[in-house]
Structure formats: structure tokens, C-alpha cells
Design a protein around this motif. Structure first.
Motif, PDB file in Angstrom:
ATOM      1  N   LYS A   1       1.131  -1.494   0.173  1.00 15.65           N
ATOM      2  CA  LYS A   1       0.072  -0.128  -0.097  1.00 15.65           C
ATOM      3  C   LYS A   1       0.676   1.066  -0.544  1.00 15.65           C
ATOM      4  O   LYS A   1      -0.011   2.181  -0.252  1.00 15.65           O
ATOM      5  N   GLU A   2       1.552   1.194   0.751  1.00 19.82           N
ATOM      6  CA  GLU A   2       3.006   2.347   0.249  1.00 19.82           C
ATOM      7  C   GLU A   2       3.824   2.415  -0.704  1.00 19.82           C
ATOM      8  O   GLU A   2       4.815   2.710  -0.262  1.00 19.82           O
ATOM      9  N   ASN A   3       3.830   1.382  -1.675  1.00 18.93           N
ATOM     10  CA  ASN A   3       4.007   1.300  -2.735  1.00 18.93           C
ATOM     11  C   ASN A   3       6.165   0.918  -2.225  1.00 18.93           C
ATOM     12  O   ASN A   3       6.538   1.312  -2.675  1.00 18.93           O
ATOM     13  N   ILE A   4       5.912  -0.458  -1.461  1.00 18.79           N
ATOM     14  CA  ILE A   4       7.241  -0.929  -0.930  1.00 18.79           C
ATOM     15  C   ILE A   4       7.139  -2.125  -1.258  1.00 18.79           C
ATOM     16  O   ILE A   4       6.110  -3.230  -0.957  1.00 18.79           O
ATOM     17  N   GLU A   5       8.389  -2.804  -1.713  1.00 21.65           N
ATOM     18  CA  GLU A   5       8.226  -3.794  -2.476  1.00 21.65           C
ATOM     19  C   GLU A   5       8.568  -5.021  -1.945  1.00 21.65           C
ATOM     20  O   GLU A   5       9.139  -4.972  -0.584  1.00 21.65           O
ATOM     21  N   THR A   6       8.598  -6.180  -1.841  1.00 22.91           N
ATOM     22  CA  THR A   6       8.419  -7.360  -1.047  1.00 22.91           C
ATOM     23  C   THR A   6       9.270  -8.713  -1.849  1.00 22.91           C
ATOM     24  O   THR A   6       8.651  -8.592  -2.799  1.00 22.91           O
ATOM     25  N   THR A   7       9.535  -8.929  -1.334  1.00 21.57           N
ATOM     26  CA  THR A   7      10.112 -10.766  -1.784  1.00 21.57           C
ATOM     27  C   THR A   7      10.273 -11.254  -0.778  1.00 21.57           C
ATOM     28  O   THR A   7      11.017 -11.209   0.594  1.00 21.57           O
ATOM     29  N   ILE A   8       9.692 -12.504  -0.545  1.00 23.21           N
ATOM     30  CA  ILE A   8       9.324 -13.597   0.080  1.00 23.21           C
ATOM     31  C   ILE A   8      10.083 -14.580  -0.621  1.00 23.21           C
ATOM     32  O   ILE A   8      10.597 -14.830  -1.317  1.00 23.21           O
ATOM     33  N   PHE A   9      11.455 -14.534   0.779  1.00 23.90           N
ATOM     34  CA  PHE A   9      12.373 -15.986   0.499  1.00 23.90           C
ATOM     35  C   PHE A   9      12.392 -16.718   1.261  1.00 23.90           C
ATOM     36  O   PHE A   9      12.915 -16.897   2.619  1.00 23.90           O
ATOM     37  N   PRO A  10      11.753 -18.231   1.035  1.00 24.26           N
ATOM     38  CA  PRO A  10      11.240 -19.189   1.517  1.00 24.26           C
ATOM     39  C   PRO A  10      12.958 -20.633   1.770  1.00 24.26           C
ATOM     40  O   PRO A  10      14.169 -20.432   0.797  1.00 24.26           O
ATOM     41  N   ILE A  11      13.589 -20.474   2.805  1.00 22.70           N
ATOM     42  CA  ILE A  11      15.178 -21.188   2.903  1.00 22.70           C
ATOM     43  C   ILE A  11      14.485 -23.024   2.651  1.00 22.70           C
ATOM     44  O   ILE A  11      15.990 -23.240   2.673  1.00 22.70           O
ATOM     45  N   GLY A  12      13.796 -22.745   2.422  1.00 24.98           N
ATOM     46  CA  GLY A  12      12.998 -24.988   1.957  1.00 24.98           C
ATOM     47  C   GLY A  12      13.541 -25.687   3.390  1.00 24.98           C
ATOM     48  O   GLY A  12      13.338 -25.355   3.752  1.00 24.98           O
ATOM     49  N   VAL A  13      13.341 -26.508   2.074  1.00 21.77           N
ATOM     50  CA  VAL A  13      13.564 -27.903   3.244  1.00 21.77           C
ATOM     51  C   VAL A  13      14.987 -28.207   3.077  1.00 21.77           C
ATOM     52  O   VAL A  13      15.254 -29.731   3.702  1.00 21.77           O
ATOM     53  N   GLN A  14      16.134 -28.196   2.533  1.00 22.20           N
ATOM     54  CA  GLN A  14      17.018 -29.133   1.920  1.00 22.20           C
ATOM     55  C   GLN A  14      18.069 -28.471   3.878  1.00 22.20           C
ATOM     56  O   GLN A  14      17.746 -27.304   4.262  1.00 22.20           O
ATOM     57  N   PRO A  15      19.563 -29.514   3.301  1.00 25.62           N
ATOM     58  CA  PRO A  15      19.831 -29.037   4.959  1.00 25.62           C
ATOM     59  C   PRO A  15      21.024 -27.964   4.644  1.00 25.62           C
ATOM     60  O   PRO A  15      20.871 -27.262   3.446  1.00 25.62           O
ATOM     61  N   ILE A  16      20.570 -27.297   5.735  1.00 28.96           N
ATOM     62  CA  ILE A  16      21.347 -25.805   5.770  1.00 28.96           C
ATOM     63  C   ILE A  16      22.774 -26.399   6.928  1.00 28.96           C
ATOM     64  O   ILE A  16      22.894 -26.649   8.057  1.00 28.96           O
ATOM     65  N   TYR A  17      24.111 -25.501   6.135  1.00 30.35           N
ATOM     66  CA  TYR A  17      25.418 -26.358   7.398  1.00 30.35           C
ATOM     67  C   TYR A  17      25.065 -25.122   8.373  1.00 30.35           C
ATOM     68  O   TYR A  17      24.270 -23.919   8.395  1.00 30.35           O
ATOM     69  N   GLY A  18      25.458 -25.486   9.400  1.00 32.03           N
ATOM     70  CA  GLY A  18      25.217 -25.085  10.235  1.00 32.03           C
ATOM     71  C   GLY A  18      26.870 -24.012   9.650  1.00 32.03           C
ATOM     72  O   GLY A  18      27.733 -24.048   9.423  1.00 32.03           O
ATOM     73  N   CYS A  19      27.041 -22.536  11.045  1.00 24.60           N
ATOM     74  CA  CYS A  19      28.445 -21.847  10.924  1.00 24.60           C
ATOM     75  C   CYS A  19      29.081 -22.645  11.559  1.00 24.60           C
ATOM     76  O   CYS A  19      29.313 -22.947  12.881  1.00 24.60           O
ATOM     77  N   THR A  20      30.767 -22.592  11.045  1.00 27.48           N
ATOM     78  CA  THR A  20      31.647 -23.231  11.918  1.00 27.48           C
ATOM     79  C   THR A  20      32.543 -22.521  12.351  1.00 27.48           C
ATOM     80  O   THR A  20      33.910 -22.650  12.994  1.00 27.48           O
ATOM     81  N   GLY A  21      32.330 -20.803  12.534  1.00 31.31           N
ATOM     82  CA  GLY A  21      33.529 -20.141  13.031  1.00 31.31           C
ATOM     83  C   GLY A  21      34.772 -20.272  12.416  1.00 31.31           C
ATOM     84  O   GLY A  21      35.699 -19.671  13.287  1.00 31.31           O
ATOM     85  N   CYS A  22      34.857 -20.094  10.525  1.00 31.85           N
ATOM     86  CA  CYS A  22      36.282 -20.467  10.333  1.00 31.85           C
ATOM     87  C   CYS A  22      36.361 -18.975   9.914  1.00 31.85           C
ATOM     88  O   CYS A  22      37.396 -18.818   9.921  1.00 31.85           O
ATOM     89  N   GLY A  23      35.753 -17.954   9.801  1.00 30.24           N
ATOM     90  CA  GLY A  23      35.930 -16.154   9.835  1.00 30.24           C
ATOM     91  C   GLY A  23      36.318 -16.662   8.269  1.00 30.24           C
ATOM     92  O   GLY A  23      37.074 -15.301   7.938  1.00 30.24           O
ATOM     93  N   SER A  24      35.940 -17.360   7.719  1.00 27.35           N
ATOM     94  CA  SER A  24      36.466 -17.250   6.079  1.00 27.35           C
ATOM     95  C   SER A  24      35.810 -16.016   5.090  1.00 27.35           C
ATOM     96  O   SER A  24      36.268 -15.256   3.789  1.00 27.35           O
ATOM     97  N   CYS A  25      34.586 -15.696   5.965  1.00 26.88           N
ATOM     98  CA  CYS A  25      33.537 -14.622   5.553  1.00 26.88           C
ATOM     99  C   CYS A  25      33.980 -13.179   5.865  1.00 26.88           C
ATOM    100  O   CYS A  25      33.352 -12.284   5.541  1.00 26.88           O
ATOM    101  N   ARG A  26      34.930 -13.443   6.894  1.00 30.14           N
ATOM    102  CA  ARG A  26      35.417 -11.767   7.352  1.00 30.14           C
ATOM    103  C   ARG A  26      35.728 -10.501   5.964  1.00 30.14           C
ATOM    104  O   ARG A  26      36.649 -10.839   5.194  1.00 30.14           O
ATOM    105  N   GLY A  27      34.856  -9.755   6.178  1.00 31.14           N
ATOM    106  CA  GLY A  27      35.258  -8.905   5.007  1.00 31.14           C
ATOM    107  C   GLY A  27      34.812  -9.190   3.647  1.00 31.14           C
ATOM    108  O   GLY A  27      34.425  -8.043   2.395  1.00 31.14           O
ATOM    109  N   LYS A  28      33.811 -10.376   2.976  1.00 30.95           N
ATOM    110  CA  LYS A  28      33.585 -10.272   2.489  1.00 30.95           C
ATOM    111  C   LYS A  28      32.036 -10.288   2.658  1.00 30.95           C
ATOM    112  O   LYS A  28      31.767 -10.339   3.613  1.00 30.95           O
TER     113      LYS A  28
END
Length: 206
Positions: free
Chosen positions: A29-56
Motif C-alpha cells: 500500500k505504501e509502494n514498498i516491494e517485498t521479496t519472500i525468500f523461503p529457506i526450503g527443506v534442504q539441509p542448511i550448513y551450520g556456521c563453523t566459525g572458520c572466519g573465511s567470510c570476514r570482509g566478504k
């Protein structure tokens, strides 16, 4: 403007989707678009705290939809996360999803308004709601309020549609999200200057 809405339920068109859709109607109603993103039913990896994503802007694990969601949120203006309540908490797959989505990447989401919603049969909504909000408060994301805790009740879509108070809470949340997005859009360069990050550990080497 666009709001990313993460459906953290394994049921793509179920109760959580119904609640998110009620919010989306108000945003549209306020002209704001939405994107509904389902996570699905496939397995989701847990975070291993490897730190490889820092700065990425991506996680080293690329076999599930987390990196696609990260890309969507970087482009979005706001975020709403929805989850069913399992054993008084959020869906475990969703928590694994959000752990990797947020770890090392919060700087990309700072000052984007965010909110969580939950759906339960009867109890556990408050603890699940609290769990999800922590992702936002640790990431400098303003938390959008409603008129009560953001929960709907029901085990089927038909039951959720009978929760008139819950649906009203969703609509109020949608209007408040729209208000906050519009208010922020009118304030150019209004983000506060950040201090250099300080990290205090409670066990120190002598």
C-alpha cells in the motif's frame, strides 16, 4: 524500496507465509516491494566459525541458499524474518541459516530496519521472538515495533486466519516498517559515526 522477508518455515505456503503476506499487503500500500525468500527443506550448513567470510559478502559454504539471501539483503532496504516455534524456540534450520548470514557480515546490514515474527500453536512465541531479535540488535539494525509481540497462532493457515489479533499485529508491523523506511529515506547521510570496535575478553593471559 524493497523489504526482504525470510520464510524460516519448511512449509513454503503455510502459517508463517500467511503472516508474512499480511505484512506485505501493508507494505505494498505504501509502494514498498517485498521479496519472500523461503529457506526450503534442504539441509542448511551450520556456521563453523572458520572466519573465511570476514570482509566478504558470502559464506564459504555454497551448497544451500544462504549466499543468495545475503545478496538479497545487501540490496534490500529492510528485513523481516519469520519462523515457526519449535520447542519454545525458532526453527533450528533457520538459526543455522541466520548464523551464517550474519556472522562477519553485519556491517553490510547496519541501519536497515528489521523485525521478527513467529507462529506457534499455543506457547513459546516470546522466547522464539527474543532469539531472532538478537541478530538485529547485534548488527546495528533498528528493530521495528508493533502493538504487541509479533506472533500469530495456529497449526493451519485456516487457524491463523482466525487469529484476528495476530493478523492486526502483522498489519501494524507492516505500517510501522513502511513509516520507518520512509523516515530514514528522508534523512540523507544520517547514520551516526561509529567508534573503532572494542572487543573485551574476560579471560586474559598473564
Amino acid at each position: 524500496m524493497n523489504v526482504l522477508m525470510i520464510n524460516g518455515s519448511p512449509h513454503e505456503d503455510g502459517c508463517v507465509f500467511t503472516a508474512l503476506s499480511e505484512i506485505a499487503k501493508e507494505l505494498h500500500k505504501e509502494n514498498i516491494e517485498t521479496t519472500i525468500f523461503p529457506i526450503g527443506v534442504q539441509p542448511i550448513y551450520g556456521c563453523t566459525g572458520c572466519g573465511s567470510c570476514r570482509g566478504k559478502t558470502s559464506c564459504i559454504f555454497d551448497g544451500d541458499p544462504v549466499n543468495a539471501a545475503i545478496e538479497c539483503l545487501i540490496k534490500a532496504d529492510g528485513l523481516i524474518v519469520g519462523s515457526p516455534v519449535y520447542y519454545g524456540g525458532a526453527n533450528g534450520a533457520l538459526c543455522a541459516f541466520l548464523d551464517r548470514m550474519f556472522f562477519g557480515k553485519a556491517q553490510h546490514y547496519a541501519y536497515k530496519p528489521a523485525a521478527a515474527i513467529v507462529n506457534c500453536r499455543r506457547g513459546g512465541a516470546a522466547s522464539a521472538f527474543d532469539r531472532l531479535n538478537k541478530y538485529f540488535t547485534i548488527s546495528n539494525m533498528p528493530v521495528v515495533p508493533s502493538q504487541y509481540w509479533n506472533a500469530t497462532h495456529g497449526t493451519t493457515v485456516e487457524e491463523v486466519l482466525q487469529d484476528l489479533e495476530g493478523l492486526q499485529i502483522m498489519r501494524t508491523l507492516g505500517r510501522n516498517m513502511a513509516w520507518m523506511l520512509n523516515a530514514l529515506a528522508s534523512q540523507s547521510n544520517a547514520v551516526p559515526e561509529a567508534e573503532k570496535r572494542v572487543m573485551t575478553n574476560f579471560i586474559r593471559k598473564s
